[in-house]
Design an enzyme around this catalytic site. Structure first.
Site, PDB file in Angstrom:
ATOM      1  CG  HIS A 220      -2.031   0.912   1.299  1.00 21.50           C
ATOM      2  ND1 HIS A 220      -2.307   1.820   0.300  1.00 21.50           N
ATOM      3  CD2 HIS A 220      -2.944   1.178   2.294  1.00 21.50           C
ATOM      4  CE1 HIS A 220      -3.327   2.582   0.672  1.00 21.50           C
ATOM      5  NE2 HIS A 220      -3.730   2.217   1.883  1.00 21.50           N
ATOM      6  CG  HIS A 257      -4.156   0.369  -8.258  1.00 20.80           C
ATOM      7  ND1 HIS A 257      -5.486   0.192  -7.993  1.00 20.80           N
ATOM      8  CD2 HIS A 257      -3.708   1.291  -7.370  1.00 20.80           C
ATOM      9  CE1 HIS A 257      -5.834   0.975  -6.996  1.00 20.80           C
ATOM     10  NE2 HIS A 257      -4.774   1.653  -6.587  1.00 20.80           N
ATOM     11  CG  ASP A 309       2.702   4.770  -3.958  1.00 19.56           C
ATOM     12  OD1 ASP A 309       2.438   5.907  -3.530  1.00 19.56           O
ATOM     13  OD2 ASP A 309       2.137   3.743  -3.552  1.00 19.56           O
TER      14      ASP A 309
END
Ligand code: COA
Length: 364
Positions: A220, A257, A309
């Site tokens: 995460h 994802h 990210d």
């Protein structure tokens, strides 16, 4: 019992008016508005208000909200002492988690879970979390607690405390855009955690502490800290790094994802655009070239695409921010989203209590 779906993939578990992901159109909608547009056109304060109050503020409301955030930007001396006494090896995420927990008893609305009290708590927590995030490295590295400079917004306060000086204009803008992009993403694991905790009618501080714990994991929020490794290399080195990792069946952090499949996370697409722009401005495009090369390589090799990210790590690197602060910065933003979900959950609550399919022995 219902059907078992590992990881609850695709299983709706709440009805919400906060955020949805339009996978087909690659759009994230927050309270009816496009996150990409919000990130391009609005301030973090406006988006946080939108999340917590359900609509955009008018100019007086925005002024008042910003004033409140500034007024709450203090942390009791006792909480600072707790942080100073932590083990020197503590990860900043764990220090912030401890700091939020220690702040709870100082909140006069702690046990009141009405919408109004929860909103008041949300503003306090958001403001104080920003201060903790800005200062965590100062404390852990022995520089000591620094009081926030006056007159700065949420984003610039954090950036200034981290950098030890006011960031250049491009940096301040890019940092705030990242905060907005990180602010809310439907039922990510940390948000679900916050809602599960809130559903027991526990207080918002507890929900945020739990959410921070969930966010730290590398699958995460922790992915942005790990994703930075690739950007240590040049294009050839990065390719070698990726190929070797894939050969060992390891994951490339910042790719893949659960919700977006077969295409780039729309937040990553915007950050890539900003990265290209910043690289052009500073006259050094290595990080952009590495990112773009790895993106193409991962598409070819694994049909996997960057998530937020990945390019965020490159942008933070350009800002000179230490990697161990990447995930804490995520906290300084997502706290607004978590709080919105806690408010929504407790305004119309039903305890989360799913079942397990038992695979163990039964004696006798
Ligand atoms: N690098 C390499 N392989 C990856 C991968 C990555 N980043 N992400 C997924 N895969 C592979 C898995 O190894 C698995 O392969 P297999 O079927 O051969 O075992 C397959 O893709 C499916 O993975 P799975 O973990 O079931 O998908 P998921 O939907 O549960 O995973 C993530 C979603 C985000 C957990 C996953 O993509 C991941 O671990 N990414 C890296 C961490 C990250 O960037 N997290 C931030 C998310 S915003």
């Amino acid at each position: 019992m219902g059907m078992y779906v590992p990881g609850l993939e695709g299983v709706p578990v709440v009805e919400s008016k906060i955020c949805t992901i339009d996978v087909e159109k690659r759009r994230i909608i927050i309270r009816g508005k496009s996150l990409e547009k919000l990130a391009r056109e609005n301030s973090f304060e406006e988006v946080a208000y939108l999340l917590l109050f359900g609509r955009m503020p008018d100019s007086d409301e925005l002024k008042e909200f910003s004033k409140q955030l500034a007024a709450y930007r203090t942390v009791p001396e006792e909480v600072v002492s707790v942080l100073k006494d932590l083990h020197s090896n503590v990860h900043p995420m764990d220090a912030i988690r401890t700091g939020v927990s220690a702040l709870a008893p100082y909140d006069p609305d702690l046990e009141d879970i009405s919408v109004e009290a929860n909103r008041r708590k949300a503003v306090r927590i958001l403001s104080k979390v920003g201060l903790l995030v800005g200062n965590v490295d100062n404390i852990l590295s022995g520089r000591g607690w620094i009081d926030p400079p006056e007159g700065l917004n949420h984003s610039d306060t954090i950036l200034t405390l981290i950098k030890g000086r006011v960031g250049e204009e491009w940096m301040s803008k890019a940092f705030e855009t990242l905060l907005i992009l990180y602010v809310e993403h439907e039922l990510a694991a940390s948000t679900f955690t916050a809602r599960v905790i809130a559903s027991t009618l526990a207080d918002m501080y507890g929900a945020v502490v739990g959410a921070i714990s969930a966010l730290k994991g590398p699958l995460h929020g922790g992915a942005n800290e790990k994703a930075t490794e690739i950007f240590e290399y040049d294009v050839e080195g990065a390719e070698k790094y990726v190929r070797e990792k894939l050969a060992r069946k390891e994951r490339i952090m910042g790719f893949g994802h659960r919700v977006y499949r077969g295409g780039i996370d729309p937040r990553a697409a915007l950050v890539k655009e900003i990265l290209e722009d910043v690289c052009r401005k500073i006259g050094d495009d290595r990080l952009y070239r590495v990112g773009d090369h790895v993106e193409r390589l991962m598409e070819r090799e694994k049909n996997l695409y960057p998530n937020l990210d990945f390019y965020a790590a490159a942008l933070y690197k350009l800002m000179g921010i230490p990697p161990r602060l990447y995930t804490p910065i995520f906290v300084a933003s997502r706290t607004a989203g978590w709080a919105a979900h806690v408010i929504e959950q407790q305004a119309d609550n039903r305890l989360f209590r799913p079942r397990a399919i038992y695979k163990g022995p039964v004696e006798g």
